[in-house]
Design a protein around this motif. Structure first.
Motif, PDB file in Angstrom:
ATOM      1  N   THR A 114       0.835  -1.193   0.000  1.00  0.00           N
ATOM      2  CA  THR A 114       0.000   0.000   0.000  1.00  0.00           C
ATOM      3  C   THR A 114       0.872   1.247   0.000  1.00  0.00           C
ATOM      4  OG1 THR A 114      -0.080   0.195   2.415  1.00  0.00           O
ATOM      5  CG2 THR A 114      -1.733  -1.235   1.362  1.00  0.00           C
ATOM      6  N   ALA A 115       0.261   2.375  -0.339  1.00  0.00           N
ATOM      7  CA  ALA A 115       1.000   3.641  -0.352  1.00  0.00           C
ATOM      8  C   ALA A 115       1.576   3.949   1.029  1.00  0.00           C
ATOM      9  CB  ALA A 115       0.087   4.772  -0.814  1.00  0.00           C
ATOM     10  N   GLU A 116       0.817   3.630   2.078  1.00  0.00           N
ATOM     11  CA  GLU A 116       1.271   3.883   3.441  1.00  0.00           C
ATOM     12  C   GLU A 116       2.464   2.983   3.788  1.00  0.00           C
ATOM     13  OE1 GLU A 116      -2.677   5.329   2.799  1.00  0.00           O
ATOM     14  OE2 GLU A 116      -1.871   3.294   2.568  1.00  0.00           O
ATOM     15  N   GLN A 117       2.402   1.715   3.373  1.00  0.00           N
ATOM     16  CA  GLN A 117       3.520   0.802   3.628  1.00  0.00           C
ATOM     17  C   GLN A 117       4.779   1.256   2.899  1.00  0.00           C
ATOM     18  OE1 GLN A 117       1.463  -2.793   2.312  1.00  0.00           O
ATOM     19  NE2 GLN A 117       1.582  -3.653   4.384  1.00  0.00           N
ATOM     20  N   LYS A 118       4.638   1.673   1.649  1.00  0.00           N
ATOM     21  CA  LYS A 118       5.788   2.150   0.882  1.00  0.00           C
ATOM     22  C   LYS A 118       6.425   3.359   1.548  1.00  0.00           C
ATOM     23  CE  LYS A 118       3.948   0.659  -3.601  1.00  0.00           C
ATOM     24  NZ  LYS A 118       3.377   1.118  -4.880  1.00  0.00           N
ATOM     25  N   GLN A 119       5.581   4.278   2.010  1.00  0.00           N
ATOM     26  CA  GLN A 119       6.109   5.484   2.644  1.00  0.00           C
ATOM     27  C   GLN A 119       6.862   5.145   3.927  1.00  0.00           C
ATOM     28  OE1 GLN A 119       3.146   8.418   3.600  1.00  0.00           O
ATOM     29  NE2 GLN A 119       4.633   9.961   4.179  1.00  0.00           N
ATOM     30  N   THR A 120       6.301   4.263   4.723  1.00  0.00           N
ATOM     31  CA  THR A 120       6.946   3.882   5.985  1.00  0.00           C
ATOM     32  C   THR A 120       8.279   3.189   5.737  1.00  0.00           C
ATOM     33  OG1 THR A 120       4.807   3.639   7.093  1.00  0.00           O
ATOM     34  CG2 THR A 120       6.696   2.515   8.086  1.00  0.00           C
ATOM     35  N   ILE A 121       8.305   2.231   4.804  1.00  0.00           N
ATOM     36  CA  ILE A 121       9.548   1.507   4.494  1.00  0.00           C
ATOM     37  C   ILE A 121      10.595   2.462   3.956  1.00  0.00           C
ATOM     38  CG2 ILE A 121      10.586  -0.244   2.998  1.00  0.00           C
ATOM     39  CD1 ILE A 121       7.854  -1.712   3.109  1.00  0.00           C
ATOM     40  N   PHE A 122      10.175   3.367   3.060  1.00  0.00           N
ATOM     41  CA  PHE A 122      11.130   4.301   2.469  1.00  0.00           C
ATOM     42  C   PHE A 122      11.755   5.192   3.538  1.00  0.00           C
ATOM     43  CE2 PHE A 122      12.086   8.501   0.687  1.00  0.00           C
ATOM     44  CZ  PHE A 122      13.060   8.139  -0.237  1.00  0.00           C
ATOM     45  N   ILE A 123      10.912   5.761   4.388  1.00  0.00           N
ATOM     46  CA  ILE A 123      11.419   6.698   5.402  1.00  0.00           C
ATOM     47  C   ILE A 123      12.294   5.988   6.435  1.00  0.00           C
ATOM     48  CG2 ILE A 123      10.720   8.194   7.316  1.00  0.00           C
ATOM     49  CD1 ILE A 123       8.291   8.989   5.628  1.00  0.00           C
ATOM     50  N   ASP A 124      11.873   4.777   6.851  1.00  0.00           N
ATOM     51  CA  ASP A 124      12.585   4.084   7.931  1.00  0.00           C
ATOM     52  C   ASP A 124      13.837   3.346   7.469  1.00  0.00           C
ATOM     53  OD1 ASP A 124      10.619   4.982   9.592  1.00  0.00           O
ATOM     54  OD2 ASP A 124       9.557   3.074   9.758  1.00  0.00           O
ATOM     55  N   LYS A 125      13.796   2.763   6.268  1.00  0.00           N
ATOM     56  CA  LYS A 125      14.873   1.870   5.860  1.00  0.00           C
ATOM     57  C   LYS A 125      15.659   2.317   4.633  1.00  0.00           C
ATOM     58  CE  LYS A 125      12.731  -2.247   7.861  1.00  0.00           C
ATOM     59  NZ  LYS A 125      12.378  -3.670   7.651  1.00  0.00           N
ATOM     60  N   ILE A 126      15.014   2.973   3.688  1.00  0.00           N
ATOM     61  CA  ILE A 126      15.688   3.287   2.435  1.00  0.00           C
ATOM     62  C   ILE A 126      16.307   4.677   2.461  1.00  0.00           C
ATOM     63  CG2 ILE A 126      15.460   3.378  -0.074  1.00  0.00           C
ATOM     64  CD1 ILE A 126      14.875   0.616   1.264  1.00  0.00           C
ATOM     65  N   GLN A 127      15.549   5.663   2.865  1.00  0.00           N
ATOM     66  CA  GLN A 127      16.044   7.040   2.832  1.00  0.00           C
ATOM     67  C   GLN A 127      17.334   7.252   3.617  1.00  0.00           C
ATOM     68  OE1 GLN A 127      13.419  10.154   4.461  1.00  0.00           O
ATOM     69  NE2 GLN A 127      13.715  11.240   2.522  1.00  0.00           N
TER      70      GLN A 127
END
Length: 353
Positions: free
Chosen positions: A336-349
């Motif tokens: 989901t869009a919310e899951q993508k945002q959370t993963i990106f902010i916490d792990k990728i960014q």
């Protein structure tokens, strides 16, 4: 065998001034081991004067896509479905004589290895001149003058003398420049660059990339730039298409895709890149596993066997259902869009800073 099809699974992207339009392209190769699904429902647009970057691992379908645009596959072993329209002309169903007229004239390609693309038996000047005479009806002298002019434009020293040299007498960087000159001889509207700087050292690579940008400014060509190097594409492309297993998994402007990626495969590509300003001892994070066999690709999302986040998707969506790629800025992923945002902010960014 060629058929034209449209499916809801691969919706057409939108573009106000599409010069090249590819819709639901499928390319299959017949082999002794079975049918290779080299490209599997690909759609994209390229606008005049703009550069589309296509990235992905080896075997993702990048080069096959562009050879298909040029009509360079063996028709006896290749099945092509879908639609490719270049400036209003359909290419998939075009006759070979029409494709010959377009190749080198309206569309041209810079190949990855100029030493194999250039014939060792003919001078560089002859290899530039003959296609120009064929497409334009120019005289031998006019073709020679044009070839010398183009060799000079791409930075070949003493172009009048080097016109009569053979490819082996050129350095690697000069051969690549000669390939660019050959591709631009007839002022093509579409230029396809297939990893044109892979075999070059960093200094020559930068010169070639600057040259391509300058020539695009001068000639107004649309460019498709194929590479596996995200650092190169960041400085070259206006828009970006990420391919995996013959499919587009993410697309958007280069700034959007590299600045805020939305697909786990794109996250993996970026996380496996070293940073110039990073710690020299920093450990890279490679994508686990290997790309799938295109003889028997996985069901559902093609990336799910290697995806670290598939467990966050409910049920068996990842293994059973192929995620669609919506028009415009999009990623083909069941998160989901919310899951993508959370993963990106916490792990990728944090890795990209």
């Amino acid at each position: 065998m060629t058929t034209l099809t449209k499916t809801e699974d691969s919706p057409a992207p939108t573009g106000p001034e599409s010069f090249l339009s590819v819709r639901d392209l499928k390319v299959r190769f017949s082999t002794e081991d079975g049918i290779v699904k080299a490209v599997d429902g690909l759609s994209f647009d390229v606008e005049r004067g703009k550069t589309l970057g296509i990235v992905g691992e080896s075997g993702s379908g990048k080069s096959v896509t562009n050879l298909t645009i040029l009509g360079l596959h063996n028709p006896r072993t290749t099945t092509i479905e879908g639609e490719i329209v270049l400036d209003g002309q359909e290419l998939v169903t075009a006759a070979e004589k029409d494709l010959e007229r377009l190749r080198g004239n309206k569309m041209a390609m810079i190949f990855q290895d100029p030493l194999t693309a250039l014939s060792p038996y003919y001078t560089v000047g002859r290899q530039l001149s003959e296609p120009f005479m064929k497409h334009t009806g120019a005289s031998k002298k006019e073709a020679r003058d044009r070839a010398v002019q183009m060799l000079e434009k791409v930075g070949i020293p003493q172009p009048k003398t080097r016109f009569d040299d053979y490819p082996h007498q050129f350095s690697g960087g000069m051969r690549q420049r000669a390939m660019i000159a050959m591709a631009l001889m007839c002022d093509p509207d579409l230029l396809i660059a297939d990893e044109p700087t892979t075999a070059l050292d960093v200094t020559v690579q930068a010169q070639i990339l600057d040259l391509l940008k300058d020539l695009q400014q001068e000639f107004g060509s649309a460019i498709i730039f194929i590479t596996h190097d995200l650092g190169v594409i960041a400085n070259m492309a206006d828009d970006l298409l990420v391919m995996y297993a013959g499919r587009a998994v993410e697309r958007g402007s280069t700034k959007e895709v590299l600045g805020r990626p939305s697909h786990p495969y794109t996250w993996g590509l970026l996380s496996s890149m070293p940073r110039l300003d990073g710690d020299i001892n920093e450990e890279l994070t490679p994508i686990p596993g290997s790309p799938p066999s295109l003889l028997n690709p996985p069901t559902g999302c093609p990336f799910h066997p290697r995806c670290a986040y598939k467990d966050q998707v409910a049920g068996t969506l990842c293994t059973d259902s192929r995620p669609p790629l919506a028009p415009g800025r999009a990623a083909a992923c069941h998160l989901t869009a919310e899951q993508k945002q959370t993963i990106f902010i916490d792990k990728i960014q944090p890795r990209l800073r």
